[in-house]
Every structure is written in structure tokens, then in C-alpha cells.
Motif scaffolding. Structure first.
Motif, PDB file in Angstrom:
ATOM      1  N   ASN A  17      48.103 -35.140 -56.089  1.00  0.00           N
ATOM      2  CA  ASN A  17      47.285 -36.115 -56.811  1.00  0.00           C
ATOM      3  C   ASN A  17      46.884 -37.279 -55.919  1.00  0.00           C
ATOM      4  O   ASN A  17      47.643 -37.709 -55.041  1.00  0.00           O
ATOM      5  N   PHE A  20      49.139 -40.606 -55.609  1.00  0.00           N
ATOM      6  CA  PHE A  20      50.396 -40.356 -54.907  1.00  0.00           C
ATOM      7  C   PHE A  20      50.135 -40.028 -53.439  1.00  0.00           C
ATOM      8  O   PHE A  20      50.923 -40.414 -52.564  1.00  0.00           O
ATOM      9  N   GLU A  72      42.830 -38.331 -60.255  1.00  0.00           N
ATOM     10  CA  GLU A  72      43.576 -38.560 -61.489  1.00  0.00           C
ATOM     11  C   GLU A  72      42.661 -38.333 -62.701  1.00  0.00           C
ATOM     12  O   GLU A  72      41.451 -38.534 -62.633  1.00  0.00           O
ATOM     13  N   GLN A 166      51.707 -40.607 -63.124  1.00  0.00           N
ATOM     14  CA  GLN A 166      52.741 -39.579 -63.000  1.00  0.00           C
ATOM     15  C   GLN A 166      53.409 -39.308 -64.348  1.00  0.00           C
ATOM     16  O   GLN A 166      53.650 -38.156 -64.708  1.00  0.00           O
ATOM     17  N   ARG A 169      51.197 -37.206 -66.425  1.00  0.00           N
ATOM     18  CA  ARG A 169      51.247 -35.792 -66.021  1.00  0.00           C
ATOM     19  C   ARG A 169      52.467 -35.086 -66.605  1.00  0.00           C
ATOM     20  O   ARG A 169      52.384 -33.956 -67.085  1.00  0.00           O
ATOM     21  N   PRO A 211      57.978 -43.726 -57.989  1.00  0.00           N
ATOM     22  CA  PRO A 211      56.990 -42.641 -57.893  1.00  0.00           C
ATOM     23  C   PRO A 211      57.463 -41.453 -57.062  1.00  0.00           C
ATOM     24  O   PRO A 211      57.104 -40.304 -57.354  1.00  0.00           O
ATOM     25  N   GLU A 215      57.829 -37.702 -58.530  1.00  0.00           N
ATOM     26  CA  GLU A 215      57.131 -36.572 -57.908  1.00  0.00           C
ATOM     27  C   GLU A 215      58.079 -35.396 -57.715  1.00  0.00           C
ATOM     28  O   GLU A 215      57.702 -34.240 -57.962  1.00  0.00           O
ATOM     29  N   TYR A 218      58.574 -33.859 -61.099  1.00  0.00           N
ATOM     30  CA  TYR A 218      57.416 -33.060 -61.510  1.00  0.00           C
ATOM     31  C   TYR A 218      57.426 -31.697 -60.811  1.00  0.00           C
ATOM     32  O   TYR A 218      57.134 -30.669 -61.440  1.00  0.00           O
TER      33      TYR A 218
END
Length: 301
Positions: A17, A20, A72, A166, A169, A211, A215, A218
Motif C-alpha cells: 500500500n 506504508f 489507498e 491499515q 484494511r 504501523p 503490517e 495484516y
């Protein structure tokens, strides 16, 4: 047919993304600048930043040929989030940050990451903070260098924007809804904690690791256990530790879950390259601490 699908999957560009990706590039830019400052015993300057920008820009050019930068997914209700954080920041940014830790050691470490803090400046920022890893403070200093003291902490605002998208998502993975407002509102509520609202208009570094942790989370939830994401995870882990050594405790349960899920995709090349990538954010600060403390011990003896 299955082999054809596998080949398509392997050859398809990996995705990351946009926000990020910008954060990762900026973090590597700061670390590269610090390697230059450490090697040449220099303070951060326009020259060191320019050299770092050239090196990281060249690396980014080659990486983006293999990795797709994904924009995004903007929603009109995201404006609620932007209105809140920018509104609060607009009210408070004119008041200089006078938090205890900011004045006690953050400002010093921002500017003096590689100064002689034993034989010349004797533990100027308390004994433990003088030799804490300075990556988070150095990331703040770049903005303070160009924007001045009051606006220098705007980097934390960018961190919140990255975290917000994030969280959106991750929520989209669990919530299937036709209401465009639901996910943005839930993401907004998730990050408007007292801790975040207190710290994002300061030079505190506690928010910067979030973040990178999200990540990794995710990737685990999405089961993206390929070579690229394995290396990205290791880079995130190295950055998380370089921001604050105690963050390593947060990585232990995530590492166990990740290794179980990725066990079939981990090869010798992953380990060899991954070790270098994971250590890259840490080694310059670890080496500086070792050299300074070793030199001081020998001198005192």
C-alpha cells in the motif's frame, strides 16, 4: 492447470500500500543517513540527507519494477478522520512541546545520535536514554530540521494516517457491509484512544512502531507467506526493535504464529537475505553503543 496458476501467482507483481510504502522508504532513508553520519562522524546536514535520498531513491526505483504500489481506498467518510486529527493539531501545534521526556532526552538524541556521550558529554540524557536506539528520534528530527520546533512533530500525524488506513484494511477482512460509513467510523474509534491523542502532538516515539506491527498482523491474517512478504516482515521486525528494544517482546507471539504459517515458504535464501534485512535498521546503533561504552570502560580502567 494448477501449475499454470502457480506460475501466474509467482510472476505477478507483489503489492504494497502507498502510505506504508512511503513510510518504509522514509525509514530506510533516515537509517541510511545515519549510516553515513556514523561512518564519517558527521551530523545530519543537507549533504548527508541528499546522499541518502539518492541511494534510497535508486533502490526504490529498482524495487518498484517488481513491486506494485497500491493506492489507498479513499472514502468520503475518511474526511471525519482528517477533520478530527488536523483540527486538534491546528489548535495545539502553536504550543511548543514541553513534555518531560521531550526536554529530558528526545531533543538531545535527535541531534546527537553519534556524539561521544561518555568521555565528552557524560550521559547527558540519563544513563539509559543516552544509549537508547535513536531511530524514532531521528525520524522526527528530519521534520524539525526543515519545519522548526513547533511543526517538527507533524510526523506523528502522518503515522496516524498510515495507521488509520491499515485499520480499515484489517476491518474490511472481517466486516462485509454495504454501509460506506461503517468501516471509517470503526477505524476512527479504534485509533482515538487517550494514549494516541495525548502523544501524537509531541516528539514521543511510541506511535511510530504501530504501523509496522499492523503490517505484520495484516500479512499474518492474509496468509501472504511468500518470499517478498517474508522479507518485508523481517524488515518491519528490525525497524520495530530499532525504534525501541522493549518492542521485541511484542514480536515474540507474532513471530511464533508467523513461523508456523510460513514454515513451508522459508528457504535458505530467505534466512540469509532476511538476517541482513532484519539487522540493517539495528546494527549502526548497536555498533555505536558498543564502541562508545567499550572505549569508556577501557579509559576508566
Amino acid at each position: 492447470m494448477e501449475k499454470l496458476k502457480s506460475l501466474i501467482q509467482i510472476n505477478r507483481k507483489k503489492e504494497i500500500n502507498l502510505l506504508f510504502a512511503i513510510l518504509c522508504i522514509y525509514t530506510i532513508f533516515i537509517i541510511t543517513n545515519d549510516y553515513i553520519c556514523f561512518c564519517f562522524q558527521a551530523n545530519s546536514s543537507l549533504l548527508t540527507y541528499a546522499i541518502s535520498a539518492f541511494l534510497v531513491g535508486t533502490l526504490t526505483f529498482f524495487i518498484t519494477r517488481k513491486v506494485k504500489i497500491k493506492p489507498e481506498q479513499f472514502n468520503k467518510y475518511d474526511l471525519l478522520f482528517f477533520a478530527m486529527i488536523l483540527g486538534i493539531y491546528a489548535i495545539k501545534f502553536a504550543i511548543p512541546d514541553k513534555a518531560f521526556d521531550t526536554l529530558n532526552y528526545h531533543l538531545y538524541v535527535q541531534e546527537n545520535a553519534f556524539s561521544d556521550n561518555v568521555m565528552y558529554n557524560f550521559f547527558p540524557a540519563r544513563w539509559i536514554n543516552t544509549f537508547s536506539f535513536p531511530l524514532g528520534d531521528r525520524m522526527h528530527y528530519f521534520f524539525r530540521f526543515f519545519l522548526g520546533y513547533r511543526l517538527g512533530n507533524i510526523f506523528n500525524v502522518f503515522i496516524l494516517v498510515v495507521v488509520y488506513y491499515q485499520v480499515k484494511r484489517i476491518l474490511n477482512m472481517f466486516i462485509d457491509t454495504k454501509r460506506d460509513m461503517l468501516i471509517p467510523v470503526l477505524a476512527l474509534l479504534a485509533i482515538t484512544t487517550e494514549f494516541i491523542l495525548q502523544n501524537y502532538i509531541t516528539y514521543y516515539i511510541d506511535l511510530i512502531a504501530i504501523p509496522f506491527i499492523l503490517e505484520i498482523l495484516y500479512i499474518i491474517l492474509n496468509k501472504e507467506y511468500d518470499f517478498f512478504h517474508n522479507l518485508l516482515t523481517l524488515l518491519c521486525a528490525g525497524i520495530i526493535v530499532a525504534l525501541k528494544v522493549s518492542n521485541a517482546l511484542l514480536l515474540i507471539p507474532m513471530a511464533i504464529i508467523y513461523l508456523i504459517g510460513a514454515r513451508k515458504t522459508i528457504r535458505l535464501s530467505t534466512v540469509l537475505v532476511g538476517i541482513i534485512i532484519a539487522l540493517f535498521p539495528i546494527i549502526v546503533y548497536l555498533l555505536n553503543n558498543y564502541i562508545q561504552t567499550r572505549k569508556s570502560c577501557i579509559s576508566f580502567l
